[in-house]
Design a protein around this motif. Structure first.
Motif, PDB file in Angstrom:
ATOM      1  N   TRP A 187      32.066  47.279  47.060  1.00 48.63           N
ATOM      2  CA  TRP A 187      32.538  45.963  46.675  1.00 48.63           C
ATOM      3  C   TRP A 187      33.163  45.944  45.275  1.00 48.63           C
ATOM      4  O   TRP A 187      33.572  44.900  44.810  1.00 48.63           O
ATOM      5  CB  TRP A 187      31.394  44.914  46.734  1.00 48.63           C
ATOM      6  CG  TRP A 187      31.213  44.325  48.107  1.00 48.63           C
ATOM      7  CD1 TRP A 187      31.726  43.149  48.574  1.00 48.63           C
ATOM      8  CD2 TRP A 187      30.458  44.880  49.194  1.00 48.63           C
ATOM      9  NE1 TRP A 187      31.336  42.931  49.878  1.00 48.63           N
ATOM     10  CE2 TRP A 187      30.565  43.977  50.289  1.00 48.63           C
ATOM     11  CE3 TRP A 187      29.697  46.042  49.366  1.00 48.63           C
ATOM     12  CZ2 TRP A 187      29.926  44.209  51.517  1.00 48.63           C
ATOM     13  CZ3 TRP A 187      29.079  46.271  50.569  1.00 48.63           C
ATOM     14  CH2 TRP A 187      29.197  45.370  51.633  1.00 48.63           C
ATOM     15  N   ILE A 188      33.213  47.093  44.627  1.00 48.24           N
ATOM     16  CA  ILE A 188      33.817  47.223  43.293  1.00 48.24           C
ATOM     17  C   ILE A 188      33.163  46.293  42.275  1.00 48.24           C
ATOM     18  O   ILE A 188      33.835  45.591  41.496  1.00 48.24           O
ATOM     19  CB  ILE A 188      35.352  46.935  43.342  1.00 48.24           C
ATOM     20  CG1 ILE A 188      35.993  47.481  44.619  1.00 48.24           C
ATOM     21  CG2 ILE A 188      36.030  47.555  42.112  1.00 48.24           C
ATOM     22  CD1 ILE A 188      36.179  48.971  44.708  1.00 48.24           C
ATOM     23  N   VAL A 189      31.853  46.260  42.273  1.00 45.38           N
ATOM     24  CA  VAL A 189      31.123  45.398  41.339  1.00 45.38           C
ATOM     25  C   VAL A 189      29.962  46.138  40.676  1.00 45.38           C
ATOM     26  O   VAL A 189      28.805  45.711  40.775  1.00 45.38           O
ATOM     27  CB  VAL A 189      30.615  44.113  42.051  1.00 45.38           C
ATOM     28  CG1 VAL A 189      31.748  43.175  42.382  1.00 45.38           C
ATOM     29  CG2 VAL A 189      29.815  44.445  43.314  1.00 45.38           C
ATOM     30  N   SER A 244      36.962  48.419  38.582  1.00 47.52           N
ATOM     31  CA  SER A 244      36.937  46.945  38.583  1.00 47.52           C
ATOM     32  C   SER A 244      37.899  46.352  37.558  1.00 47.52           C
ATOM     33  O   SER A 244      38.241  45.187  37.628  1.00 47.52           O
ATOM     34  CB  SER A 244      35.519  46.432  38.322  1.00 47.52           C
ATOM     35  OG  SER A 244      35.070  46.840  37.052  1.00 47.52           O
ATOM     36  N   TYR A 245      38.305  47.146  36.609  1.00 48.51           N
ATOM     37  CA  TYR A 245      39.244  46.698  35.589  1.00 48.51           C
ATOM     38  C   TYR A 245      40.617  46.353  36.182  1.00 48.51           C
ATOM     39  O   TYR A 245      41.351  45.520  35.663  1.00 48.51           O
ATOM     40  CB  TYR A 245      39.359  47.803  34.531  1.00 48.51           C
ATOM     41  CG  TYR A 245      40.393  47.543  33.484  1.00 48.51           C
ATOM     42  CD1 TYR A 245      41.586  48.263  33.473  1.00 48.51           C
ATOM     43  CD2 TYR A 245      40.185  46.591  32.499  1.00 48.51           C
ATOM     44  CE1 TYR A 245      42.543  48.034  32.495  1.00 48.51           C
ATOM     45  CE2 TYR A 245      41.139  46.353  31.526  1.00 48.51           C
ATOM     46  CZ  TYR A 245      42.312  47.074  31.530  1.00 48.51           C
ATOM     47  OH  TYR A 245      43.265  46.842  30.572  1.00 48.51           O
ATOM     48  N   ASP A 259      34.784  53.449  37.913  1.00 50.12           N
ATOM     49  CA  ASP A 259      34.717  51.984  37.838  1.00 50.12           C
ATOM     50  C   ASP A 259      36.111  51.400  37.820  1.00 50.12           C
ATOM     51  O   ASP A 259      36.710  51.220  36.758  1.00 50.12           O
ATOM     52  CB  ASP A 259      33.975  51.571  36.566  1.00 50.12           C
ATOM     53  CG  ASP A 259      33.835  50.062  36.448  1.00 50.12           C
ATOM     54  OD1 ASP A 259      33.256  49.604  35.455  1.00 50.12           O
ATOM     55  OD2 ASP A 259      34.307  49.339  37.361  1.00 50.12           O
ATOM     56  N   ALA A 285      36.367  37.380  36.772  1.00 51.32           N
ATOM     57  CA  ALA A 285      36.512  38.767  37.232  1.00 51.32           C
ATOM     58  C   ALA A 285      36.603  39.751  36.068  1.00 51.32           C
ATOM     59  O   ALA A 285      37.030  40.890  36.245  1.00 51.32           O
ATOM     60  CB  ALA A 285      37.705  38.921  38.169  1.00 51.32           C
ATOM     61  N   SER A 334      27.839  48.372  44.400  1.00 49.31           N
ATOM     62  CA  SER A 334      28.746  48.673  43.287  1.00 49.31           C
ATOM     63  C   SER A 334      30.098  49.253  43.667  1.00 49.31           C
ATOM     64  O   SER A 334      31.110  48.891  43.076  1.00 49.31           O
ATOM     65  CB  SER A 334      28.088  49.670  42.340  1.00 49.31           C
ATOM     66  OG  SER A 334      26.859  49.169  41.890  1.00 49.31           O
ATOM     67  N   ARG A 378      40.153  44.071  42.664  1.00 48.64           N
ATOM     68  CA  ARG A 378      39.255  42.921  42.495  1.00 48.64           C
ATOM     69  C   ARG A 378      38.380  42.736  43.727  1.00 48.64           C
ATOM     70  O   ARG A 378      38.847  42.878  44.856  1.00 48.64           O
ATOM     71  CB  ARG A 378      40.059  41.654  42.233  1.00 48.64           C
ATOM     72  CG  ARG A 378      39.166  40.443  41.966  1.00 48.64           C
ATOM     73  CD  ARG A 378      39.923  39.304  41.356  1.00 48.64           C
ATOM     74  NE  ARG A 378      39.073  38.102  41.287  1.00 48.64           N
ATOM     75  CZ  ARG A 378      39.315  37.064  40.504  1.00 48.64           C
ATOM     76  NH1 ARG A 378      40.387  37.072  39.728  1.00 48.64           N
ATOM     77  NH2 ARG A 378      38.503  36.012  40.495  1.00 48.64           N
ATOM     78  N   THR A 379      37.143  42.368  43.529  1.00 46.07           N
ATOM     79  CA  THR A 379      36.212  42.230  44.646  1.00 46.07           C
ATOM     80  C   THR A 379      36.614  41.089  45.589  1.00 46.07           C
ATOM     81  O   THR A 379      37.463  40.265  45.264  1.00 46.07           O
ATOM     82  CB  THR A 379      34.766  42.030  44.159  1.00 46.07           C
ATOM     83  OG1 THR A 379      33.887  42.187  45.269  1.00 46.07           O
ATOM     84  CG2 THR A 379      34.571  40.655  43.546  1.00 46.07           C
ATOM     85  N   ASN A 438      32.862  42.475  35.986  1.00 45.56           N
ATOM     86  CA  ASN A 438      32.309  43.149  37.154  1.00 45.56           C
ATOM     87  C   ASN A 438      32.053  44.620  36.873  1.00 45.56           C
ATOM     88  O   ASN A 438      31.507  45.334  37.708  1.00 45.56           O
ATOM     89  CB  ASN A 438      33.266  43.018  38.346  1.00 45.56           C
ATOM     90  CG  ASN A 438      33.347  41.575  38.843  1.00 45.56           C
ATOM     91  OD1 ASN A 438      32.416  40.799  38.662  1.00 45.56           O
ATOM     92  ND2 ASN A 438      34.463  41.230  39.472  1.00 45.56           N
ATOM     93  N   SER A 439      32.464  45.069  35.670  1.00 46.48           N
ATOM     94  CA  SER A 439      32.391  46.488  35.348  1.00 46.48           C
ATOM     95  C   SER A 439      31.031  46.873  34.774  1.00 46.48           C
ATOM     96  O   SER A 439      30.205  46.025  34.471  1.00 46.48           O
ATOM     97  CB  SER A 439      33.469  46.809  34.325  1.00 46.48           C
ATOM     98  OG  SER A 439      33.363  45.866  33.274  1.00 46.48           O
TER      99      SER A 439
END
Lengths: 419, 418
Positions: free
Chosen positions: A255-257, A54-55, A52, B74, A252, A60-61, B77-78
């Motif tokens: 798109w990194i979500v 996304s952090y 994951d 943002a 997921s 960032r998406t 999203n995790s």
């Protein structure tokens, strides 16, 4: 009359309390490792265990995706309950999106929208569960398959992936394991945890073997298109006229979500084999009593799938390529760790520990626990994915953080190296 | 070697394919397929509990804004932790504690995919060989459908129409045995539109304690009480009997599509923890799908910042609609409403088929009503009472009046000639 504690009649589902196959999950092991982090260490924690990124702001998406959600909410058209199979525009959008890479056209009716790829896996495994049935899953693999299969009482049998052959499927081991009660083989491509990408030739061999054995292929393509090496991504559905393919995927990873919980279960069934088998009825009966994905995220799906620009995807792929290079090169400099196959896809690399070169570390879990407490690096021990003595390294992060993490691992190994 | 046609070994799950679970959605789909495509009038949906399509029921902009802020940050999203993100758990604990005599901890709150998944969790957690739970009749058929899938036996206790649909305690006691683990109450009531008094809930707590069972309080319609009785959460009695509250934002905020619910343990004496129930909840959540992280992220803002006038507006429309419904039903001889609805979005009405020609039962009535008048009403058989009807009044009042007028014409057209 007072009711003392002994008189309460409820005890809870015994299986949930005691089943270790269900309870050893990546999440629980990771939590245990994280509980060893040293609060006094001022350095940032390097998270190499969970898929994951996304952090990290570089991951960032796409703005298009965020815009699509906002528009969908503000329209007030998607606050309602969704049909159990998903809303028609979402089903249609996924059918069109996936058909671009297939030699046949998917119908929206072949597409079920699910709460992430997680729920898609839940559904297909439950649907295939019958007394005595079994499914073949890869080792190393993704432990959610074992956890859910244990819960639904579906037997799993592990076939090997061959590290010396780019983690390809050991087709002999598949054939040896299959019997009259085998319903399906699961393949994960691009590979988690191996970072492998299967060639079209290899996928075709798998399809032919599945056909010979009379089983379906469950193609876990949650990392679809995240390939940055020499091999292109080929969807298993390309071979669906040889053996029926159920594809599970989601927004997921590409798109990194992962927090958006939007996935799909797709029937690649150009010659109608699945239609005749009773599978569809089971899928729909199960969806009827299961939770649904959020309606407004489904509402945003057409815009997300159609309007996300190629530059977002290229950016993500270059980051992953850069990180895969960093990971592979820096691991070469660490004597007690070996990476047999440079990752070409997904976000992971499987690396082998040479414990004989280390003092006072007896296992992959021991390594990870100590690494967490001494260096604030969180990595995943390979036993969780079926290979003790290995580690699964997640490399999708800010490149500088990755370098930092690998430096710390090197320092750790030097410090614990045998004289 | 190619596999020719029939040698494929996979087949569907026999259990799933043999039990045809009756769900509200399934029944409504069957009725809607009976609609007459050439009827130019709009179909009037008096069958389901989802008023979100009607402008007068549009959710508050505070909620929309909270979601948009959450997405644009943002930060959400995790993946979420399996029990939900802490700010959301804390917000629900604070929100529910406002109406309780003790303070809930965030650890008492588990976030779920709507109240639907909260039901899934608690039924799965309580399933063990031989166990049974007590469900109300009439009730909400998802409980039966999901219990069947978990192999959890269900037994039905009666609700008494002549007593405001209160629980028939004699029937509860007669049904319970040493394998009974819980009883479910739905308050405010679906399908009955009832709201239980403090005294009645206290009796429920005493009964459950005597039997040594958990009370599962389905409060998905919490606060949607617009009659004389206030909403009292069952958790008020959590120190005498363990209460598991199931709820969500779906009904109070009119956003069922947002799939944000909760399972909350009201258990200041820690009985659920000691019996291992809490561990089971966490173990099952560990292998189940999670609610969307950015919706969890928006939850504090939604729960804390929604203005009272939004809630009053919704209650006023519901009260007005309930009045219209009750009054218009009085004018339809074949339908009788024993108890004016005081809460939720539904009312149960009794059907007298002896006054009708060619209509044998509630299902017949609903199928013909759909095809002749384009009005959808839920047959009582779906909620456990044959020859009753469940009518939703939570729609645009003008459409509600239209729908009831059409039901009256339907009666007149089918009434037995003297």
């Amino acid at each position: 009359m007072e009711n003392g504690d002994a008189k309460w009649r409820f005890r809870g589902n015994k299986q949930l309390r005691s089943d270790s196959a269900m309870n050893v999950t990546i999440r629980s092991v990771r939590q245990e490792i994280m509980s060893r982090l040293n609060p006094q260490d001022e350095r940032p924690v390097i998270p190499m265990a969970q898929g994951d990124p996304s952090y990290f702001s570089c991951f960032r998406t796409a703005p298009v995706a965020e815009d699509a959600i906002v528009e969908s909410v503000r329209s007030a058209k998607f606050n309602c309950y969704s049909p159990i199979v998903g809303i028609p525009p979402a089903r249609r959008a996924v059918a069109e999106h996936l058909s671009k890479d297939l030699p046949f056209e998917l119908s929206p009716d072949n597409v079920y929208i699910t709460v992430g790829c997680t729920q898609a896996i839940e559904i297909i495994l439950t649907v295939l569960t019958n007394p005595g049935s079994n499914v073949l899953i890869p080792r190393p693999g993704y432990p959610y398959y074992e956890s859910w299969a244990a819960f639904t009482h579906l037997e799993v049998r592990h076939y090997d992936l061959l590290p010396e052959k780019g983690w390809e499927v050991d087709l002999d081991s598949v054939e040896a394991l299959a019997d009259q009660n085998t319903a399906a083989i699961v393949i994960i491509n691009p590979g988690n945890p191996c970072g492998s990408v299967f060639s079209a030739e290899h996928l075709e061999k798998i399809a032919k073997l599945a056909s010979q054995l009379g089983i379906m292929v469950i193609a876990d393509e949650v990392y679809d298109h995240l390939v940055f090496g020499s091999k292109p991504f080929v969807p298993m559905g390309v071979f669906a006229s040889i053996a029926p393919v159920v594809t599970v995927g989601s927004l997921s990873k590409r798109w990194i979500v992962p927090g958006w919980r939007l996935g799909w279960l797709v029937l690649n069934d150009p010659i109608g084999i699945l239609r005749k088998s009773g599978i569809i009825e089971s899928i729909e009966n199960l969806l009827n009593i299961s939770a649904d994905p959020v309606t407004f995220v489904q509402g945003a799906l057409p815009q997300i799938l159609e309007k996300t620009g190629g530059d977002f995807f290229s950016k993500i792929k270059s980051l992953l390529r850069e990180n895969s290079d960093i990971c592979y090169d820096m691991i070469k400099e660490i004597p007690c760790i070996d990476c047999p196959h440079k990752p070409e896809g997904s976000m992971f690399a499987m690396v082998k520990l040479n414990l004989s070169l280390l003092e006072g570390i007896e296992s992959d879990m021991g390594f990870c626990l100590m690494l967490s407490s001494e260096e604030s690096v969180v990595a995943l021990p390979g036993f969780t994915v079926g290979m003790s003595g290995w580690l699964r390294i997640m490399f999708a992060m800010e490149p500088s953080s990755l370098k930092d993490g690998l430096h710390r691992i090197k320092a750790f190994c030097q410090r614990h190296g045998k004289e | 070697m190619e596999n020719t046609s029939d040698n494929w070994k996979f087949k569907g799950n026999k259990e799933l394919n043999s039990a045809s679970a009756i769900t509200v959605r399934g029944a409504l789909n069957a009725l809607m397929s009976n609609l007459n495509a050439s009827d130019e009038r709009a179909a009037i949906p008096l069958g389901h509990g989802d008023p979100s399509a009607f402008p007068c029921f549009r959710t508050t902009t505070v909620a929309d804004d909270a979601i948009c802020d959450s997405v644009r940050s943002a930060k959400f999203n995790s993946y979420s932790p399996t029990v939900g993100i802490l700010p959301a758990r804390r917000a629900v604990a604070d929100y529910l504690s406002q109406d309780l005599p003790y303070k809930l901890s965030p650890d008492d709150v588990y976030l779920t995919l709507g109240c639907t998944q909260a039901i899934e969790v608690i039924l799965t957690v309580l399933s063990s060989p031989g166990a049974n739970i007590l469900l109300p009749r009439p009730g909400f058929p998802y409980y039966e459908a999901r219990a069947a899938f978990c192999n959890l036996e269900v037994r039905h206790f009666d609700l008494l129409p002549e007593k405001g649909w209160e629980v028939d305690f004699d029937s509860v006691e007669a049904l319970a045995d040493k394998n009974t683990v819980a009883m479910v109450i739905i308050n405010p009531g679906n399908p009955c539109g009832s709201v239980y008094s403090y005294e009645h809930l206290e009796k429920v707590a005493k009964m459950a304690k005597k039997l040594g069972i958990i009370v599962i309080a389905d409060e998905v319609y919490d606060h949607l009480a617009f009659g004389s009785k206030p909403f009292v959460p069952m958790g008020v009695f959590g120190s005498s009997v363990p209460v598991v509250t199931l709820g969500s934002i779906s009904k109070r905020w009119i956003v069922p599509g947002w799939r944000l619910g909760w399972l909350v343990t009201n258990d200041p004496n820690g009985i659920l923890r000691k019996s291992g129930i809490v561990d089971c909840i966490i173990a099952f959540l560990n292998v189940s799908a999670d609610p969307v992280t950015f919706i969890q992220g928006a939850l504090p803002q939604i729960l804390e910042k929604t203005k009272e006038d939004f809630f009053s507006k919704i209650k006023t429309i519901l009260r007005q609609a309930a009045d219209i419904c009750y009054e218009k039903i009085k004018e339809i001889p074949c339908i009788e409403c024993p108890q004016k609805p005081e809460g939720s979005m539904f009312v149960m009405v009794k059907l007298d088929t002896s006054l009708l020609d060619g209509i044998d039962n509630d299902m017949d009535f609903c199928l013909s009503l759909a095809s002749e008048e384009s009005v959808i009403v839920l047959p009582g058989i779906c909620v456990g009472l044959r020859n009753w009807l469940r009518i939703t009044f939570a729609i645009e009042p003008a459409s509600l009046e239209d729908g009831l007028r059409r039901i009256k014409s339907f009666y007149e057209r089918h009434s037995k000639k003297k």
